[in-house]
Design an enzyme around this catalytic site. Structure first.
Site, PDB file in Angstrom:
ATOM      1  N   ALA A  27     -21.212  19.124   7.698  1.00 24.22           N
ATOM      2  CA  ALA A  27     -20.661  20.524   6.967  1.00 24.22           C
ATOM      3  C   ALA A  27     -19.629  20.643   6.381  1.00 24.22           C
ATOM      4  O   ALA A  27     -18.813  21.645   6.339  1.00 24.22           O
ATOM      5  CB  ALA A  27     -21.146  21.672   7.663  1.00 24.22           C
ATOM      6  N   ARG A  33     -19.097  21.938  -6.235  1.00 19.25           N
ATOM      7  CA  ARG A  33     -19.791  22.462  -7.174  1.00 19.25           C
ATOM      8  C   ARG A  33     -20.080  23.976  -7.155  1.00 19.25           C
ATOM      9  O   ARG A  33     -20.920  24.650  -8.149  1.00 19.25           O
ATOM     10  CB  ARG A  33     -20.955  21.532  -7.202  1.00 19.25           C
ATOM     11  CG  ARG A  33     -20.798  20.274  -7.756  1.00 19.25           C
ATOM     12  CD  ARG A  33     -21.917  19.278  -7.417  1.00 19.25           C
ATOM     13  NE  ARG A  33     -21.769  18.965  -5.792  1.00 19.25           N
ATOM     14  CZ  ARG A  33     -22.529  17.925  -5.307  1.00 19.25           C
ATOM     15  NH1 ARG A  33     -23.559  17.073  -6.143  1.00 19.25           N
ATOM     16  NH2 ARG A  33     -22.434  17.536  -4.142  1.00 19.25           N
ATOM     17  N   LYS A  40     -19.018  26.290   1.821  1.00 20.98           N
ATOM     18  CA  LYS A  40     -20.510  26.375   1.576  1.00 20.98           C
ATOM     19  C   LYS A  40     -21.322  26.821   2.617  1.00 20.98           C
ATOM     20  O   LYS A  40     -22.360  27.605   2.447  1.00 20.98           O
ATOM     21  CB  LYS A  40     -20.664  25.016   1.027  1.00 20.98           C
ATOM     22  CG  LYS A  40     -22.049  24.953   0.342  1.00 20.98           C
ATOM     23  CD  LYS A  40     -22.347  23.700  -0.723  1.00 20.98           C
ATOM     24  CE  LYS A  40     -22.651  22.432  -0.056  1.00 20.98           C
ATOM     25  NZ  LYS A  40     -22.836  21.486  -0.915  1.00 20.98           N
ATOM     26  N   GLY A  95     -16.519  11.447   2.686  1.00 26.70           N
ATOM     27  CA  GLY A  95     -17.837  11.025   2.511  1.00 26.70           C
ATOM     28  C   GLY A  95     -18.567  11.309   3.751  1.00 26.70           C
ATOM     29  O   GLY A  95     -18.175  11.633   4.787  1.00 26.70           O
ATOM     30  N   ALA A 432     -26.802  82.985   4.255  1.00 28.52           N
ATOM     31  CA  ALA A 432     -26.446  81.998   3.147  1.00 28.52           C
ATOM     32  C   ALA A 432     -25.020  82.405   2.320  1.00 28.52           C
ATOM     33  O   ALA A 432     -24.692  83.169   2.407  1.00 28.52           O
ATOM     34  CB  ALA A 432     -27.627  82.225   1.910  1.00 28.52           C
TER      35      ALA A 432
HETATM   36  C1  UD1 Z   1     -26.258  13.558  -0.659  1.00 24.97           C
HETATM   37  C2  UD1 Z   1     -26.621  12.173  -0.269  1.00 24.97           C
HETATM   38  C3  UD1 Z   1     -27.712  11.797  -1.271  1.00 24.97           C
HETATM   39  C4  UD1 Z   1     -28.954  12.766  -1.152  1.00 24.97           C
HETATM   40  C5  UD1 Z   1     -28.226  14.373  -1.030  1.00 24.97           C
HETATM   41  C6  UD1 Z   1     -29.479  15.231  -0.445  1.00 24.97           C
HETATM   42  C7  UD1 Z   1     -24.704  10.919   0.399  1.00 24.97           C
HETATM   43  C8  UD1 Z   1     -23.585   9.719  -0.044  1.00 24.97           C
HETATM   44  N1  UD1 Z   1     -25.598  11.396  -0.761  1.00 24.97           N
HETATM   45  O1  UD1 Z   1     -25.626  13.790  -1.635  1.00 24.97           O
HETATM   46  O2  UD1 Z   1     -28.269  10.754  -1.209  1.00 24.97           O
HETATM   47  O3  UD1 Z   1     -29.717  12.827  -2.045  1.00 24.97           O
HETATM   48  O4  UD1 Z   1     -27.343  14.550  -0.142  1.00 24.97           O
HETATM   49  O5  UD1 Z   1     -29.100  16.681  -0.486  1.00 24.97           O
HETATM   50  O6  UD1 Z   1     -24.714  11.327   1.724  1.00 24.97           O
HETATM   51  N2  UD1 Z   1     -20.051  16.216   3.831  1.00 24.97           N
HETATM   52  C9  UD1 Z   1     -19.343  16.343   4.992  1.00 24.97           C
HETATM   53  N3  UD1 Z   1     -18.160  15.470   4.618  1.00 24.97           N
HETATM   54  C10 UD1 Z   1     -17.893  14.884   3.401  1.00 24.97           C
HETATM   55  C11 UD1 Z   1     -18.904  14.988   2.560  1.00 24.97           C
HETATM   56  C12 UD1 Z   1     -19.861  15.781   2.684  1.00 24.97           C
HETATM   57  O7  UD1 Z   1     -19.277  16.744   5.790  1.00 24.97           O
HETATM   58  O8  UD1 Z   1     -17.077  14.061   3.124  1.00 24.97           O
HETATM   59  C13 UD1 Z   1     -21.318  17.152   4.120  1.00 24.97           C
HETATM   60  C14 UD1 Z   1     -21.404  18.101   3.159  1.00 24.97           C
HETATM   61  O9  UD1 Z   1     -20.829  19.341   3.471  1.00 24.97           O
HETATM   62  C15 UD1 Z   1     -23.032  18.374   3.034  1.00 24.97           C
HETATM   63  C16 UD1 Z   1     -23.442  17.118   3.183  1.00 24.97           C
HETATM   64  O10 UD1 Z   1     -22.529  16.284   3.805  1.00 24.97           O
HETATM   65  O11 UD1 Z   1     -23.452  19.339   3.882  1.00 24.97           O
HETATM   66  C17 UD1 Z   1     -23.916  16.306   1.957  1.00 24.97           C
HETATM   67  O12 UD1 Z   1     -22.760  16.045   1.058  1.00 24.97           O
HETATM   68  P1  UD1 Z   1     -22.724  16.435  -0.480  1.00 24.97           P
HETATM   69  O13 UD1 Z   1     -21.562  15.990  -1.156  1.00 24.97           O
HETATM   70  O14 UD1 Z   1     -23.422  17.705  -0.754  1.00 24.97           O
HETATM   71  O15 UD1 Z   1     -23.914  15.021  -0.985  1.00 24.97           O
HETATM   72  P2  UD1 Z   1     -24.602  15.150  -2.049  1.00 24.97           P
HETATM   73  O16 UD1 Z   1     -24.092  14.710  -3.400  1.00 24.97           O
HETATM   74  O17 UD1 Z   1     -25.583  16.328  -2.081  1.00 24.97           O
HETATM   75 CA    CA Z   2     -25.639  18.137  -1.222  1.00 28.26          CA
END
Ligand code: UD1
Ligand code: CA
Length: 470
Positions: A27, A33, A40, A95, A432
Site C-alpha cells: 500500500a 491516478r 489511496k 514498484g 404558552a
Molecule cells: C498492478 C500489477 C498488474 C495488475 C494490477 C492489479 C505490477 C507491476 N502490476 O498494476 O499486473 O494487473 O496491479 O490490480 O505489480 N505499490 C507499492 N509500492 C510501489 C508501487 C505500488 O506499495 O512502489 C502498491 C500500491 O499501493 C498498490 C499495489 O502496490 O496497492 C499495486 O500498485 P499499482 O501501482 O496500483 O499497480 P497497477 O498499475 O494497478
Molecule cells: Ca492498482
C-alpha cells in the site's frame, strides 16, 4: 488450472498452517491516478478506509504475521487501522517488487507468503483460501489469482498456460497481448523459500525504472494460476474505479441483508455501509442511508429518505425522512419527517418526535412528546414530558453552553423559551409564550406574559376615519 471447490478437510489444513503464513499488503504506491494528496489506502469505501478490506482478509486467514508496506509519513494514519500488523515503510515507490522486498529479514522465515494489494478491496477470504490450498496441494512456488474481465485495460495480462504463464504489463504489451482478457489481480501465494531469493534477482523495468513483482512470478520454476470471480478483483486506481467498488459493495450488503430477512424495498437507492448491522424484519424504504457504526433493531421501519450516521436504533421504531447522527433511539420510538438528531442525543423508549425538531446532546425521557418546531440543546427531559410547538432551549449565551433540566410529566406550553441554566420541577406547567429565566417549582404554573390590553372599537373607528378621508 481449473477452479477447485473448498472441501472441509482442505479447509482444516488451511487453518492448521495459518501459524506459518505471512500476509504482506502492498500500500505504498503514490496513487497518482487518484489526483489527490489523500493516501489511496485511506479513501473511504463502504464506510471504512480501503485498506481495511485487505486487513480483514488477513485477519480471517488467521495469518501469523501481517505486514503493511506504506509510503513515508503515513505511519500515524495507518497504525490505528491495523492493530497487530507490522508497518514497514517503502522510502520511494520503486514498484511492487521493491515494495515486497522491504519486508524485514526477521519475518522471512514463514513457509508461505500471501501478497495482497491494498487497492484490491473486493477480494473475499474464501477466494484467498482457495489460492492457498491450491499452492499447498502441489507445493507450488507460486500460485497467482487471475480473472477473466470484460474490460482488461490497465491490468497486467496473463500470457501462456499454467506452468509457462507470465505477466505482461499493459505498457509493455504487444497489440495481440492487449486483446487478452485474462488478467493479473496481483494477489499471489508464494512458497517463502522460493520467493525471497527470486525477489532479489529481479531487474528494473527499462521503461519505468520500477521493480515489478510480476517478474518474480514469471521466474518461478513451479508456478500456476487460479481463475477467480470478476467481482472480486477490481483494482482501484482512480475515483471512477472507487465508485465502481462502492457500487459492488453496496449491492453485496443489500443482498446479504435481504437474505437475512431485512426488507430492502429498492436496493438501487439504498445505501448501507458494510459496517452497519440490521436485524431481521426491519424495513428499509427507498433513498435511505445507513452509515458507519449504525445498528437497527428488529421490525423497525426506516425512511424513505432517512439519513442515519453512527446511531443505535432500537426495535419497533419508525424513522421518517430525518437526519440522525451519533445518537441512540430506544425501542418503540417514532420519529417523523424533517427532524434532526445531533450527536449525543438519546430518545428513550416509546417517545415521539414530530416534525421540524432539532435535538442536540439531549436526553428525551421515555414516553415523551416533542412535537413540532422545537430546539432542544444540552437538555435532560424526564418521563412523559410534553414539549409544545415552538419550544426553544436558549442554551448558549455566546460564551458557554448551559443545561436545561425538565422533570417528569412537565408540560411545556407552546413557544416557551427556556433560558439555561434552568430547571423545571416535576409536574410543572409553563404557559404558552413564556420566557423562563428562573427555576420552576414542581407542580407550579410558570407564566411570564405582558398583560393583554384591549382597546374597544379601535378597528371600527379606524375604518370610519379611512372612509371620511377618502
Ligand atoms: C498492478 C500489477 C498488474 C495488475 C494490477 C492489479 C505490477 C507491476 N502490476 O498494476 O499486473 O494487473 O496491479 O490490480 O505489480 N505499490 C507499492 N509500492 C510501489 C508501487 C505500488 O506499495 O512502489 C502498491 C500500491 O499501493 C498498490 C499495489 O502496490 O496497492 C499495486 O500498485 P499499482 O501501482 O496500483 O499497480 P497497477 O498499475 O494497478
Ligand atoms: Ca492498482
Amino acid at each position: 488450472m481449473a477452479d477447485t471447490g473448498e472441501s472441509p478437510p482442505a479447509r482444516k489444513s488451511a487453518r492448521a498452517s495459518a501459524r506459518d503464513l505471512l500476509v504482506v499488503i502492498l500500500a505504498a504506491g503514490h496513487g497518482k491516478r487518484m489526483r489527490s494528496t489523500t493516501p489511496k489506502a485511506l479513501y473511504p469505501l463502504g464506510g471504512q478506509p480501503m485498506l481495511r478490506y485487505s486487513l480483514d482478509v488477513a485477519r480471517q486467514l488467521s495469518a501469523s504475521n501481517v505486514v503493511v508496506v506504506h509510503a513515508p509519513g503515513q505511519r500515524q494514519l495507518i497504525e490505528p487501522l491495523a492493530p497487530g500488523a507490522r508497518l514497514v515503510v517503502q522510502g520511494r515507490p520503486l514498484g511492487t517488487g521493491h515494495a515486497l522486498n522491504q519486508v524485514p529479514q526477521a519475518l522471512r522465515g514463514a513457509t508461505e507468503v500471501l501478497v495482497l494489494y491494498g487497492d484490491v478491496p473486493l477480494l473475499r477470504p474464501a477466494t484467498t483460501r482457495r489460492l492457498l490450498q491450491a499452492r499447498r496441494r502441489s507445493d507450488f512456488d507460486s500460485v497467482l489469482l487471475a480473472a477473466r474481465v470484460s474490460d482488461p485495460s490497465g491490468y497486467g495480462r496473463i500470457i501462456g498456460d499454467d506452468g509457462a504463464a507470465r505477466i505482461v504489463e499493459e505498457t509493455d504489451a504487444a497489440e495481440e497481448e492487449l486483446a487478452v482478457d485474462l488478467v493479473n489481480t496481483g494477489i499471489t501465494a508464494f512458497r517463502g523459500a522460493a520467493l525471497w531469493p527470486a525477489l532479489r534477482r529481479i531487474k528494473k523495468s527499462s521503461r519505468t525504472g520500477e521493480y515489478y513483482l510480476t517478474q518474480v512470478f514469471g521466474a518461478m520454476p513451479r508456478r500456476t494460476y487460479l481463475t477467480g470471480p470478476e467481482d472480486e478483483v477490481l483494482g482501484v486506481n482512480d475515483l471512477w474505479q472507487l465508485a465502481a467498488a462502492e457500487a459492488t459493495l453496496r449491492h453485496r450488503k443489500n443482498h446479504e441483508l435481504a437474505k437475512s430477512g431485512v426488507m430492502i424495498v429498492d436496493p438501487t437507492t439504498t445505501y448501507i455501509d458494510v459496517t452497519v448491522r440490521v436485524e431481521p424484519e426491519a424495513v428499509i424504504e427507498p433513498f435511505s442511508f445507513l452509515r458507519g457504526g449504525t445498528t437497527v433493531g428488529a421490525r423497525t421501519r426506516i425512511g424513505p429518505y432517512a439519513e442515519i450516521y453512527d446511531c443505535r436504533i432500537g426495535e419497533d421504531c419508525v424513522i421518517g425522512r430525518s437526519h440522525l447522527q451519533g445518537s441512540i433511539v430506544e425501542d418503540g420510538v417514532d420519529i417523523g419527517p424533517f427532524n434532526r438528531l445531533r450527536s449525543g442525543s438519546l430518545v428513550a423508549r416509546q417517545s415521539r418526535v414530530g416534525s421540524f425538531a432539532e435535538i442536540k446532546n439531549t436526553l428525551v425521557g421515555p414516553e415523551s412528546d416533542v412535537h413540532h418546531f422545537s430546539y432542544l440543546g444540552d437538555a435532560v427531559l424526564g418521563k412523559g414530558v410534553n414539549i409544545g410547538a415552538g419550544t426553544v432551549t436558549a442554551n448558549y449565551d455566546g460564551l458557554e453552553k448551559r443545561q436545561t433540566v425538565i422533570g417528569d410529566r412537565v408540560f411545556v406550553g407552546s413557544d416557551t423559551i427556556l433560558v439555561a441554566p434552568v430547571r423545571i420541577g416535576d409536574g410543572a406547567y409553563t404557559a404558552a409564550g413564556s420566557v423562563i429565566t428562573k427555576d420552576v417549582e414542581a407542580d407550579a404554573l410558570a407564566i411570564e406574559r405582558a398583560e393583554l390590553r384591549q382597546v374597544p372599537k379601535w378597528s371600527q373607528r379606524r375604518r370610519r376615519k379611512a372612509s371620511q378621508d377618502g
